[in-house]
Design a protein around this motif. Structure first.
Motif, PDB file in Angstrom:
ATOM      1  N   ALA A 124     -58.790 108.698  57.522  1.00  0.00           N
ATOM      2  CA  ALA A 124     -57.860 108.913  56.345  1.00  0.00           C
ATOM      3  C   ALA A 124     -56.899 110.008  56.650  1.00  0.00           C
ATOM      4  O   ALA A 124     -55.799 110.146  56.500  1.00  0.00           O
ATOM      5  CB  ALA A 124     -58.292 109.012  55.091  1.00  0.00           C
TER       6      ALA A 124
ATOM      7  N   THR B  57     -53.100 110.064  57.434  1.00  0.00           N
ATOM      8  CA  THR B  57     -52.208 110.685  56.454  1.00  0.00           C
ATOM      9  C   THR B  57     -51.435 111.905  57.369  1.00  0.00           C
ATOM     10  O   THR B  57     -49.861 111.624  57.148  1.00  0.00           O
ATOM     11  CB  THR B  57     -52.872 111.650  55.237  1.00  0.00           C
TER      12      THR B  57
ATOM     13  N   ALA C 209     -47.691 103.585  47.005  1.00  0.00           N
ATOM     14  CA  ALA C 209     -49.097 103.912  47.783  1.00  0.00           C
ATOM     15  C   ALA C 209     -50.168 103.327  46.791  1.00  0.00           C
ATOM     16  O   ALA C 209     -49.687 103.017  45.359  1.00  0.00           O
ATOM     17  CB  ALA C 209     -49.167 105.388  47.880  1.00  0.00           C
TER      18      ALA C 209
ATOM     19  N   ASP D 297     -45.587 104.215  56.755  1.00  0.00           N
ATOM     20  CA  ASP D 297     -44.836 105.149  57.313  1.00  0.00           C
ATOM     21  C   ASP D 297     -44.181 104.615  58.483  1.00  0.00           C
ATOM     22  O   ASP D 297     -42.974 105.016  58.987  1.00  0.00           O
ATOM     23  CB  ASP D 297     -45.388 106.493  57.482  1.00  0.00           C
TER      24      ASP D 297
ATOM     25  N   ASN E 161     -52.265 116.433  46.624  1.00  0.00           N
ATOM     26  CA  ASN E 161     -51.038 116.380  46.954  1.00  0.00           C
ATOM     27  C   ASN E 161     -50.067 115.383  46.601  1.00  0.00           C
ATOM     28  O   ASN E 161     -49.157 115.371  45.905  1.00  0.00           O
ATOM     29  CB  ASN E 161     -51.101 116.212  48.470  1.00  0.00           C
ATOM     30  N   SER E 162     -50.870 114.069  46.546  1.00  0.00           N
ATOM     31  CA  SER E 162     -50.071 113.026  45.967  1.00  0.00           C
ATOM     32  C   SER E 162     -50.091 112.945  44.355  1.00  0.00           C
ATOM     33  O   SER E 162     -48.946 112.382  43.865  1.00  0.00           O
ATOM     34  CB  SER E 162     -50.407 111.625  46.549  1.00  0.00           C
TER      35      SER E 162
ATOM     36  N   ILE F  65     -55.392 115.583  50.150  1.00  0.00           N
ATOM     37  CA  ILE F  65     -54.445 114.717  50.177  1.00  0.00           C
ATOM     38  C   ILE F  65     -54.129 114.040  48.911  1.00  0.00           C
ATOM     39  O   ILE F  65     -52.993 113.941  48.497  1.00  0.00           O
ATOM     40  CB  ILE F  65     -55.058 113.540  51.082  1.00  0.00           C
TER      41      ILE F  65
ATOM     42  N   GLY G  48     -48.631 109.778  59.122  1.00  0.00           N
ATOM     43  CA  GLY G  48     -47.630 109.188  58.663  1.00  0.00           C
ATOM     44  C   GLY G  48     -46.802 110.058  58.019  1.00  0.00           C
ATOM     45  O   GLY G  48     -45.575 110.041  58.193  1.00  0.00           O
ATOM     46  N   THR G  49     -47.093 111.277  57.819  1.00  0.00           N
ATOM     47  CA  THR G  49     -46.348 112.378  57.490  1.00  0.00           C
ATOM     48  C   THR G  49     -45.343 112.975  58.671  1.00  0.00           C
ATOM     49  O   THR G  49     -44.225 113.170  58.611  1.00  0.00           O
ATOM     50  CB  THR G  49     -47.042 113.791  57.350  1.00  0.00           C
TER      51      THR G  49
ATOM     52  N   SER H 232     -51.068 102.519  52.827  1.00  0.00           N
ATOM     53  CA  SER H 232     -50.394 103.720  52.627  1.00  0.00           C
ATOM     54  C   SER H 232     -51.257 104.857  53.207  1.00  0.00           C
ATOM     55  O   SER H 232     -50.586 105.853  53.862  1.00  0.00           O
ATOM     56  CB  SER H 232     -50.021 104.027  51.239  1.00  0.00           C
ATOM     57  N   LEU H 233     -52.528 104.877  53.330  1.00  0.00           N
ATOM     58  CA  LEU H 233     -53.075 105.897  53.834  1.00  0.00           C
ATOM     59  C   LEU H 233     -53.410 106.121  55.442  1.00  0.00           C
ATOM     60  O   LEU H 233     -53.414 106.914  56.287  1.00  0.00           O
ATOM     61  CB  LEU H 233     -54.792 106.067  53.609  1.00  0.00           C
TER      62      LEU H 233
ATOM     63  N   GLY I 287     -51.000 105.141  57.830  1.00  0.00           N
ATOM     64  CA  GLY I 287     -49.664 105.283  58.476  1.00  0.00           C
ATOM     65  C   GLY I 287     -49.025 103.873  58.378  1.00  0.00           C
ATOM     66  O   GLY I 287     -47.873 103.840  59.067  1.00  0.00           O
TER      67      GLY I 287
END
Lengths: 343, 335
Positions: free
Chosen positions: B152, B156, B259, B99, A169-170, A166, B159-160, B93-94, B96
């Motif tokens: 986490a 993520t 983020a 998002d 990725n960011s 993760i 969120g995606t 941000s982690l 969700g």
């Protein structure tokens, strides 16, 4: 028992090929410009060639289907290798950040060589052939980073592996964004289209660029797939079988990074295919990797051709990047696997 | 305890000065450099016909104000989340939250176009609550799902998922461009009406966070201790999550998704001032505001004369820090 497995395997493979052909048929006849089966067959078999059909089929739809299938094959195989090496069913090149590493390297390449992949033609074929190589360097760097962070007392800690993925990725995402903004407008456009994980600008040069990687590395990982069976055993028992575990793991890992990079360099980052395909394959043909490997490759191809078809038709006249269609299907599956997996 | 007091008062005393310096730099320099005197005049004696005054009033001041607010909001939201869940990876941000907010805003743009700003802020909060609800709900359904690392991962991935669905919806209804204005960090085009509206909403969040600070400290020591001290854990959780929702909802509505601020700043703050959330929360607000303002100033110069998205800058700090946290703490539970 053994005979039975191989019969199931042959049956599965045949059905999968039928599925792929069916999906390709839907893909090739539907679109902004609908065509009848007879037209398609006539064009493909060169009976009464019609320049309009030729253009649609050979320049637009066929390369796109072929690329979707090839990318699916590559990601499906890379997924099997990664899940085998890490002994964890949640491993996927996209989740681990290998896609992002390869992607950043490709954008760096586009940036320095001013390569515009949307209007790529024969003049730039050499650069296109080089793209997977750049991708490979980036992907290998990402893999090295991920594994060095996730190693804990010499063992891979899977949860850390995903978390590091993760982060990677960011990190690479930010780098890619930064670089793409430095590009001139036209290059930026082409990079943006590519980054979204799309294949609607497919052409035959891309096929030529990725095919050698897929053939050589695909064949290699297939030949070595029996090793993945051993990796499921305890470390001690594998060493006693006389296998240089770490060395083989690294070779297989690099091969899968190569497969992923070849895919990423033509289609951008597409996640979750490498996660789903091996699981579905194992449900169909059992756990022996020499069966899982080809089955997973074909399932990957099948999934991607269907996803691309959905992205192209459901959202017409605009097109949804295939990567997003795959995430929408793949994430619920990932969560399902997460629920099922032991903590 | 004494030392904590001194450090936090030092921070609270020093940050206004630091923030003023950054704010001044932010207001004075940019594509067009403007002298401090002109800035001062633009504030005290605004002359609408003077272009420099216009730039300061409508461009630079709203921008720095938004950045300072968002930095403070996100840092506090992160601190509260980390304290209440005792999860060192918790952050807007982690998990969700960002998002979720962007998802609901996309739906609003598609189905109810042209909503007034305050309704957009409310919807953004609703979305934050939705995102957090799904992530924590899912986390509590599965075994070990609330452990830092698992949560986490779930955050993520969900969120995606939410942002993929939002992209698909935007594509289908052909409003991608309108949505992308919301999605992407847009510090250089802050809407002044939205900014003025964000202040009361954000303040509610900050006050709620400060009010529950003592309870968060107790919760962060552990559920058993909290129960033993007679704390109403459920009420505390609800109030503090409400604060998180107010803060992140407003932040996303104002400038989009940023983020790592909510992840990194609370850790730095705890390192400096210790474990008492009555000090952590105000200090996190001050440090967060300063940090984001600094990132914003830098974002104009990394790739001069083009602006770099502020998220790139926060990632430069955030990603190595994130890796360090994983390396150091792994899967253990602690805040």
């Amino acid at each position: 028992m053994h005979k039975n497995t191989s019969r199931v395997f042959v049956l599965t493979i045949s059905i999968l090929i039928l599925f792929i052909l069916g999906a390709s048929y839907l893909h090739i006849t539907n679109g902004v410009f609908d065509m009848s089966v007879i037209d398609v067959v006539k064009t493909l078999l060169r009976i009464e060639p019609n320049p309009k059909f030729d253009l649609v089929i050979f320049e637009f739809r066929l390369p796109r289907i072929v690329i979707a299938a090839l990318v699916g094959i590559g990601l499906g195989m890379a997924g099997v290798v990664l899940q085998g090496i890490t002994r964890n069913g949640l491993a996927d090149p996209g989740i681990l950040g290998i896609n992002a590493g390869a992607g950043a390297a490709v954008v760096i390449f586009m940036f320095f060589f001013q390569l515009n992949i949307v209007t790529a033609d024969l003049n730039s074929w050499l650069s296109i052939l080089m793209m997977p190589m750049f991708g490979f360097v980036g992907g290998a760097m990402a893999a090295a980073l991920i594994f060095s962070f996730a190693l804990k007392n010499g063992h891979l800690d899977m949860q850390r592996l995903i978390l590091t993925g993760i982060a990677i990725n960011s990190g690479f995402g930010a780098l890619t964004l930064f670089l793409s903004l430095k590009m001139n407008a036209q290059d930026y456009e082409s990079a943006a289209v590519w980054m979204a994980g799309s294949i609607y600008n497919a052409n035959w040069i891309f096929v030529a660029a990725m095919l050698p990687w897929l053939i050589i590395l695909g064949f290699y990982v297939y030949r070595k797939s029996y090793l993945l069976d051993y990796f499921q055993l305890e470390e001690d028992s594998i060493t006693s079988l006389g296998i240089a575990v770490e060395k083989e793991k690294i070779k297989l890992l690099l091969a899968s990074v190569g497969l992923v990079s070849a895919c990423v360099s033509v289609s951008g980052s597409i996640g979750f295919i490498g996660l789903m395909a091996p699981h579905i394959a194992k449900q169909l043909v059992g756990i022996q990797h020499r069966y899982v490997m080809p089955a997973s490759a074909l399932i990957g191809a099948c999934l991607l051709v269907i996803a691309d078809f959905i992205g192209k038709t459901v959202f017409a006249p605009s097109e949804l990047a295939v990567g997003i269609v795959v995430s929408i299907i793949g994430i619920p599956y990932f969560l399902y696997l997460l629920v099922k997996s032991k903590a | 305890m004494k030392k904590t007091n001194i450090v936090s008062f030092a921070i609270l005393a020093a940050t206004p000065f630091l923030i003023t310096v950054v704010a001044l730099i932010s207001v004075m320099y940019g594509t067009k450099d403007i002298s401090a005197l002109t800035v001062w005049q633009a504030i005290i004696a605004f002359d609408p016909s003077n272009v420099d005054h216009q730039i300061i009033r409508t461009g630079r001041i709203p921008r720095i104000a938004a950045v300072l607010l968002v930095g403070a909001f996100l840092a506090v939201a992160g601190a509260v989340m980390q304290g209440i869940t005792r999860n060192y990876l918790a952050s807007p941000s982690l998990m969700g939250v960002n998002d979720g907010s962007a998802f609901v805003i996309t739906l609003a743009i598609v189905f109810f176009p042209g909503l007034p700003n305050y309704q957009m802020i409310l919807l953004s909060m609703l979305g934050s609550a939705l995102g957090a609800g799904i992530v924590f709900g899912f986390g509590s359904l599965i075994r070990n799902g609330l452990s830092p690392v698992r949560l986490a991962i779930i955050g993520t991935v969900i969120g995606t998922f939410l942002s993929s669905i939002a992209t698909a919806i935007a594509m289908y209804f052909q409003v991608s461009q309108t949505v992308s204005v919301w999605y992407n960090t847009k510090v250089h085009t802050v809407d002044i009406d939205m900014l003025l509206l964000a202040i009361p909403f954000g303040l509610v969040g900050l006050v709620l966070a400060l009010l529950s600070a003592r309870a968060i400290t107790i919760t962060s020591l552990g559920e058993d201790i909290a129960l033993g001290l007679g704390q109403k854990t459920k009420a505390v959780k609800i109030i503090s999550m409400l604060a998180v929702v107010c803060l992140t909802g407003t932040a996303v509505a104002l400038v989009g998704k940023i983020a790592f601020v909510g992840l990194v700043i609370p850790h730095i703050t705890r390192f400096l001032v210790g474990v008492d959330y009555r000090f952590i929360i105000p200090c996190a607000a001050a440090i967060g505001a300063f940090f984001l303002a600094l990132c914003d100033v830098l974002s104009r110069y990394v790739n001069y004369p083009m602006e770099t998205p502020i998220g790139v800058l926060t990632a430069i700090v955030g990603v190595p820090f994130f890796l360090y946290l994983i390396r150091k703490h792994g899967g253990e539970k602690r805040a």
